[in-house]
Design a protein around this motif. Structure first.
Motif, short mmCIF file in Angstrom:
data_model
loop_
_atom_site.label_atom_id
_atom_site.label_comp_id
_atom_site.label_asym_id
_atom_site.label_seq_id
_atom_site.Cartn_x
_atom_site.Cartn_y
_atom_site.Cartn_z
N GLU A 1 52.49 19.59 -19.04
CA GLU A 1 53.56 18.72 -19.56
C GLU A 1 54.81 19.55 -19.87
OE1 GLU A 1 51.82 16.76 -22.90
OE2 GLU A 1 50.52 15.52 -21.64
N ARG A 2 54.62 20.75 -20.43
CA ARG A 2 55.75 21.61 -20.76
C ARG A 2 56.46 22.07 -19.48
NH1 ARG A 2 59.85 22.69 -23.69
NH2 ARG A 2 60.19 24.88 -24.12
N MET A 3 55.68 22.40 -18.43
CA MET A 3 56.28 22.81 -17.16
C MET A 3 57.12 21.68 -16.57
SD MET A 3 55.40 25.95 -16.81
CE MET A 3 55.28 26.10 -18.59
N MET A 4 56.61 20.46 -16.65
CA MET A 4 57.35 19.31 -16.15
C MET A 4 58.63 19.12 -16.95
SD MET A 4 56.15 15.33 -15.56
CE MET A 4 55.48 15.23 -17.19
N GLY A 5 58.53 19.28 -18.27
CA GLY A 5 59.71 19.15 -19.11
C GLY A 5 60.78 20.19 -18.79
N LEU A 6 60.35 21.44 -18.59
CA LEU A 6 61.30 22.50 -18.24
C LEU A 6 61.91 22.27 -16.87
CD1 LEU A 6 59.40 25.62 -19.60
CD2 LEU A 6 61.58 24.70 -20.44
N ARG A 7 61.11 21.76 -15.94
CA ARG A 7 61.64 21.46 -14.59
C ARG A 7 62.78 20.46 -14.70
NH1 ARG A 7 57.06 19.60 -11.90
NH2 ARG A 7 57.52 17.49 -12.54
N HIS A 8 62.62 19.45 -15.53
CA HIS A 8 63.68 18.44 -15.69
C HIS A 8 64.85 18.97 -16.52
CE1 HIS A 8 61.60 15.24 -13.65
NE2 HIS A 8 60.50 15.56 -14.30
N GLU A 9 64.55 19.73 -17.55
CA GLU A 9 65.61 20.27 -18.40
C GLU A 9 66.51 21.24 -17.63
OE1 GLU A 9 65.97 22.95 -22.47
OE2 GLU A 9 64.06 22.00 -22.00
N TYR A 10 65.94 21.96 -16.68
CA TYR A 10 66.70 22.95 -15.89
C TYR A 10 66.86 22.50 -14.44
CZ TYR A 10 66.33 26.21 -19.77
OH TYR A 10 66.45 26.82 -20.99
N GLU A 11 67.08 21.21 -14.23
CA GLU A 11 67.14 20.68 -12.87
C GLU A 11 68.25 21.30 -12.04
OE1 GLU A 11 69.57 16.51 -13.17
OE2 GLU A 11 67.44 16.48 -13.67
N GLY A 12 69.30 21.80 -12.66
CA GLY A 12 70.36 22.47 -11.91
C GLY A 12 69.97 23.86 -11.46
N LEU A 13 69.02 24.46 -12.12
CA LEU A 13 68.54 25.80 -11.81
C LEU A 13 67.33 25.77 -10.87
CD1 LEU A 13 68.83 28.87 -12.61
CD2 LEU A 13 67.16 28.40 -14.41
#
Length: 141
Positions: A70-82
């Motif tokens: 869940e944390r990996m998915m959250g980081l993927r969305h939070e850093y979608e520009g990266l």
């Protein structure tokens, strides 16, 4: 020298003690000091500053720890520009691998990797960073 108390799983402590003995360190404090220096210095490479970079980040975790996924998915969305690409795969009988391909500046990549490393219950975080212009020069030759 200041004494610092650090909590860690017994298995990690045993690995540090074993590593110290096998590699001639005077004890676990020396291993931890060197690890801290290496961690703090790893994103201070002047040749990477102010350049567009490509990074590959690999995270391994136990599939039963859904909080990591869940944390990996959250980081993927939070850093979608990266995050340019993301891949999830099952490894063996009990593990998951999350692979991220990033494009951006050193500070953003460093922050992203730090956030992953700070995620509780990750078993391994590995990454590589390469300036995009060096990569494209090799391809163009």
């Amino acid at each position: 020298m200041t004494v610092v108390s650090v909590s860690m799983p017994e298995e990690l402590l045993e690995r540090i003690d074993s590593f110290a003995g096998e590699h001639g360190y005077t004890g676990r404090s020396e291993v931890v000091r060197e690890a801290a220096r290496n961690l703090l210095g790893e994103f201070e490479d002047k040749r990477l500053e102010n350049r567009d970079l490509m990074a590959v980040v690999t995270v391994i975790f136990d599939y039963e720890t859904t909080s990591v996924e869940e944390r990996m998915m959250g980081l993927r969305h939070e850093y979608e520009g990266l995050v340019k690409s993301n891949f999830h795969n099952h490894v063996g009988n009990h593990y998951c691998m999350e692979l991220f391909v990033l494009e951006g500046q050193l500070q953003d990549i460093s922050t992203f990797v730090g956030r992953i490393r700070a995620t509780r219950d990750t078993l391994s975080v590995d990454y590589s960073v390469m300036p995009i212009d060096e990569f494209t020069n090799v391809v163009d030759e």
